[in-house]
Write a protein that holds these residues in place. Structure first.
Motif, short mmCIF file in Angstrom:
data_model
loop_
_atom_site.label_atom_id
_atom_site.label_comp_id
_atom_site.label_asym_id
_atom_site.label_seq_id
_atom_site.Cartn_x
_atom_site.Cartn_y
_atom_site.Cartn_z
N ASP A 86 0.86 -1.17 0.00
CA ASP A 86 0.00 0.00 0.00
C ASP A 86 0.90 1.23 0.00
O ASP A 86 1.67 1.46 0.94
N THR A 87 0.81 2.02 -1.06
CA THR A 87 1.69 3.18 -1.20
C THR A 87 1.35 4.30 -0.24
O THR A 87 2.08 5.28 -0.13
N GLY A 88 0.23 4.13 0.46
CA GLY A 88 -0.19 5.17 1.36
C GLY A 88 -1.04 6.22 0.69
O GLY A 88 -1.57 7.12 1.33
N GLY A 89 -1.22 6.08 -0.62
CA GLY A 89 -2.06 7.00 -1.36
C GLY A 89 -3.25 6.27 -1.94
O GLY A 89 -4.00 5.61 -1.22
N ARG A 90 -3.38 6.32 -3.25
CA ARG A 90 -4.53 5.71 -3.91
C ARG A 90 -4.18 4.40 -4.60
O ARG A 90 -5.04 3.77 -5.21
N TYR B 104 -6.49 0.86 -7.80
CA TYR B 104 -6.49 2.32 -7.69
C TYR B 104 -7.85 2.78 -7.18
O TYR B 104 -8.89 2.35 -7.67
N GLY C 79 -9.65 6.39 -6.57
CA GLY C 79 -9.63 7.83 -6.69
C GLY C 79 -11.03 8.40 -6.72
O GLY C 79 -12.02 7.67 -6.81
#
Length: 750
Positions: free
Chosen positions: A288-292, A339, A341
């Motif tokens: 998990d990149t910590g974003g989306r 993803y 968003g």
């Protein structure tokens, strides 16, 4: 929320002493490769949670089949149907499946389903995805898929469960599971084991003992690692080992005895047994990149070794015996990018699948002497039709069956690579566009080598009189030639298939609690090669395709205390693979593309919290199937015509429901029932002869849970509804459903 939502309610109710609380909203569907709640999933999916497994005393995946709308068992434990489609295809022809069972991400070969790792101890969730899953699952998902997920290790605390169950029919099950953190918040382990020993119900009066005696050992270990040095990384490794010794995938009981449902006997002189050794290893990596964006990798390997034996005639005479061995290894690798968003959400992935293995058959079988073939040969030699018929009939009286020892080695290899995507584009705050695709490339190789030999005694040439000695001699030679034709040197066919499988639809959020959607998607089942046993030749057949049109409704009412969900569908299926006969004998057949069909129906599922003490759940399924056209190629002699008939084991109606009660102070109860309307067990214009009556099964469980320990009692098929899963009236045999069964159990929790 589906039926299983209700099973989570009772646990919450025990913590609530005033007004009813909202329904549980934490059930997450993972079978579509994205983590979505039930209410956000447009696919028709029924989820059976760990709470429901416990409250209904569910033991095997077959229990889930019986309690799910538009899902049904077939021949005993051999398989299942989803929306009327058998997991091996509508007619059972072809090598590819139409539905697959996954265990922790690993696909299980059909040959191991009846005794592989599909028991429900220490299982977190079972998802039954109804309708084509070809965009997401690809291989073998034309009818749907079943996703079994076992419980993961905890990183915060050690805990464990142990249970013993005993039934009046001497079915004993011992289960244990424990786990916790090795390194707090970073490394955890979970271990589980179950030993089941079942005496069986079908008493063998020839050999002694019980034909369906069963012993199963299921071992599982899982490691979960979330390294603090690499925030966002999750690694989950699991290994599952199953060893099963028991009855064949289905067991026949004789119907020519008094009260045969409650007095189950068999007379076979040879053992009807099935031995399964299954090993599954899975490595699931997530970042998990910590974003989306979230990246995932799922690697699975499994090996299934199956040894099946069955008395082919079912009598005390040593006439026919089938001895088959299956060994398959499957490797899968999937890479995914998820993803989430504000305008776009979905998954993009790549998939690799390789299955290799072989079937080794060693059988003694009897082939009915083909009088029509003999008569035709005699007429070609100058005999009149009446004389040829009389001679062939007289010869068959001397040799009613042709005893053959048949050996076959059939290796195969299937390799699939695919790119897929599935997502939503949010056109407005309420309206979303659903879109998906899959490009699938498959290469399969099927090889066969067969040996057939005559093991009987030919009629004496003077048996019909000295005047007919030359004729009998010629017929004897023809019989030997017929058997010899079934032998062939090793031959191999390699096939390649490319398929593009699109998906499109619209979803509308009318309110926070009301959503509707409409989707269209294409589904695919690959072609291949089949062996004609009589001629020992390999014959190619082509893929099948279908278009599925589906409307869904997701709704919540009464401050989320009631959920009501529904799916309505129509499916158009073309170029279906069926079995065609070509005349020289019973075993002169192979797979061809000859059928077109359609099906339509719906599923409705609901769950409601009535009070802090009671919750209820129910489901209703309706399905209608029909073969529209049936056009066999030239040269076939099949008399079966599928046009206008229904799929086998496709009940028009399935109904299930239950009520959970939490009386406080640890006392709980569950009462549930499921109904399946009449089904046909065969295909063709005479399928009404194989009609099996509908049945209703009522089950109950009561228990007392003191926290650290519990005791409970249960009953399955409370009213002892006597029902058949299959009947073979010509030889007085049937596969019977489970009888009334009372049981008790006890458990520990720490």
């Amino acid at each position: 929320m589906t039926l299983s939502a209700g099973s989570a309610m009772a646990q919450e109710a025990s913590q609530t002493t005033t007004t009813p609380a909202p329904l549980d909203d934490t059930i997450i569907v993972t079978g579509e490769k994205s983590a979505r709640s039930l209410q956000e999933t447009q696919t028709s999916v029924a989820v059976t949670t760990a709470q429901r497994i416990e409250k209904e005393a569910l033991i095997t995946i077959q229990d889930v089949y019986n309690r799910t709308a538009n899902v049904s068992e077939t021949y005993g434990s051999t398989g299942f149907t989803i929306r009327g489609i058998r997991n091996t295809g509508a007619t059972g022809s072809g090598n590819a499946d139409t539905a697959t069972v996954y265990v922790d991400g690993a696909p299980i070969p059909r040959w191991a389903l009846y005794g592989g790792p599909t028991d429900l101890w220490d299982v977190k969730q079972v998802e039954v995805l109804r309708g084509p899953q070809s965009t997401i699952q690809g291989l073998n998902a034309m009818a749907g898929s079943i996703v079994i997920t076992s419980k993961d290790p905890s990183l915060t605390r050690w805990s464990g469960d142990a249970r013993v169950q005993w039934t009046e029919h001497d079915d004993r099950t011992f289960s244990i599971a424990t786990g916790g953190p090795i390194i707090a918040d970073e490394l955890g382990i979970r271990l589980s084991a179950e030993r089941r020993a079942d005496r069986g119900l079908i008493r063998n009066v020839t050999r002694g003992g019980y034909d369906d005696e069963l012993k199963v050992l299921n071992l599982r270990g899982k490691l979960l690692w979330t390294p603090s040095a690499l925030p966002g990384l999750t690694a989950l490794a699991s290994y599952n080992r199953v060893r099963r010794e028991g009855g064949y995938l289905y067991e026949y009981a004789r119907t020519d005895v008094a009260d045969y449902f409650n007095n189950r006997v068999s007379t076979s002189d040879q053992p009807d047994r099935g031995s399964i050794a299954s090993d599954i290893a899975v490595l699931n990596l997530g970042y998990d990149t910590g974003g989306r964006v979230k990246l995932s990798s799922v690697t699975s390997w499994n090996r299934s070794k199956v040894h099946s034996t069955i008395d082919g005639d079912g009598t005390a005479e040593d006439e026919q015996f089938i001895d088959n061995r299956y060994l398959y290894r499957t490797l899968t690798q999937e890479l995914r990018l998820n993803y989430e968003g504000p305008l776009l959400s979905g998954v993009l992935g790549a998939w690799y699948y390789r299955r290799s293995g072989a079937i080794n058959a060693n059988s003694r079988i009897n082939i009915t002497t083909p009088t029509s073939t003999i008569s035709s040969l005699l007429q070609a030699s100058g005999f009149s039709a009446s004389s040829a018929s009389a001679i062939s009939t007289a010869y068959a009286a001397l040799l009613p069956v042709i005893p053959v020892e048949y050996q076959a080695d059939q290796p195969e290899k299937v390799e699939t690579m695919a790119l897929f995507g599935d997502g939503r584009i949010h056109l407005s705050s309420r309206l979303s566009l659903i879109a998906g695709f899959r490009f699938d490339h498959e290469t399969n190789r099927y090889t066969a080598e067969t040996t057939a030999s005559f093991t009987g005694t030919l009629p004496d040439t003077d048996a019909l009189g000295s005047a007919y000695a030359p004729v009998v001699s010629v017929i004897n030679a023809g019989v030997l030639a017929l058997v010899d034709d079934a032998s062939a040197a090793r031959a191999s066919n390699r096939r390649r298939f490319n398929a593009f499988l699109p998906k499109a639809g619209l979803s509308m959020d009318w309110t926070r609690d009301l959503n509707t959607s409409f989707t269209v998607q294409r589904a695919y089942r690959s072609g291949g090669s089949s062996q004609n046993p009589a001629k020992a030749t390999l014959v190619a057949y082509d893929p099948e395709y279908s278009w599925n049109y589906e409307f869904s409704l997701r709704s919540r009412w009464l401050d989320n205390r009631l959920t009501l969900n529904a799916n309505v569908f129509y499916n158009d299926w073309r170029n279906q693979q069926v079995t065609a006969h070509f005349g020289s004998s019973t075993y002169d057949y192979n797979t061809v593309n000859a059928a077109k069909s359609h099906m339509y129906g719906f599923e409705v599922e609901a769950g409601a919290r009535l009070s802090a003490m009671f919750d209820v759940y129910a489901s209703l399924g309706h399905i209608r199937t029909k073969f529209d056209h049936f056009d066999l190629p030239e040269g076939t002699t099949s008399t079966v015509d599928l046009a206008g008939t229904e799929f086998p084991y496709a009940p028009h109606w399935t109904l299930a429901g239950g009520i959970n009660a939490d009386f406080g102070s640890g006392f709980t109860a569950n009462l549930n029932a499921n109904y399946r309307s009449a089904v046909y067990s065969s295909v063709g214009q005479n399928q009404s002869d194989s009609k099996l009556a509908g049945r209703t099964l009522v089950n109950a469980r009561v228990g007392y849970d003191a926290g650290a320990w519990e005791v409970f009692g249960f009953v399955r098929n409370l009213f002892n509804d006597a029902y058949d899963q299959y009947r073979y009236d010509a030889v007085n045999l049937a596969i019977l459903g489970e009888p009334q069964t009372f049981g008790i159990g006890a458990g520990l929790h720490w």
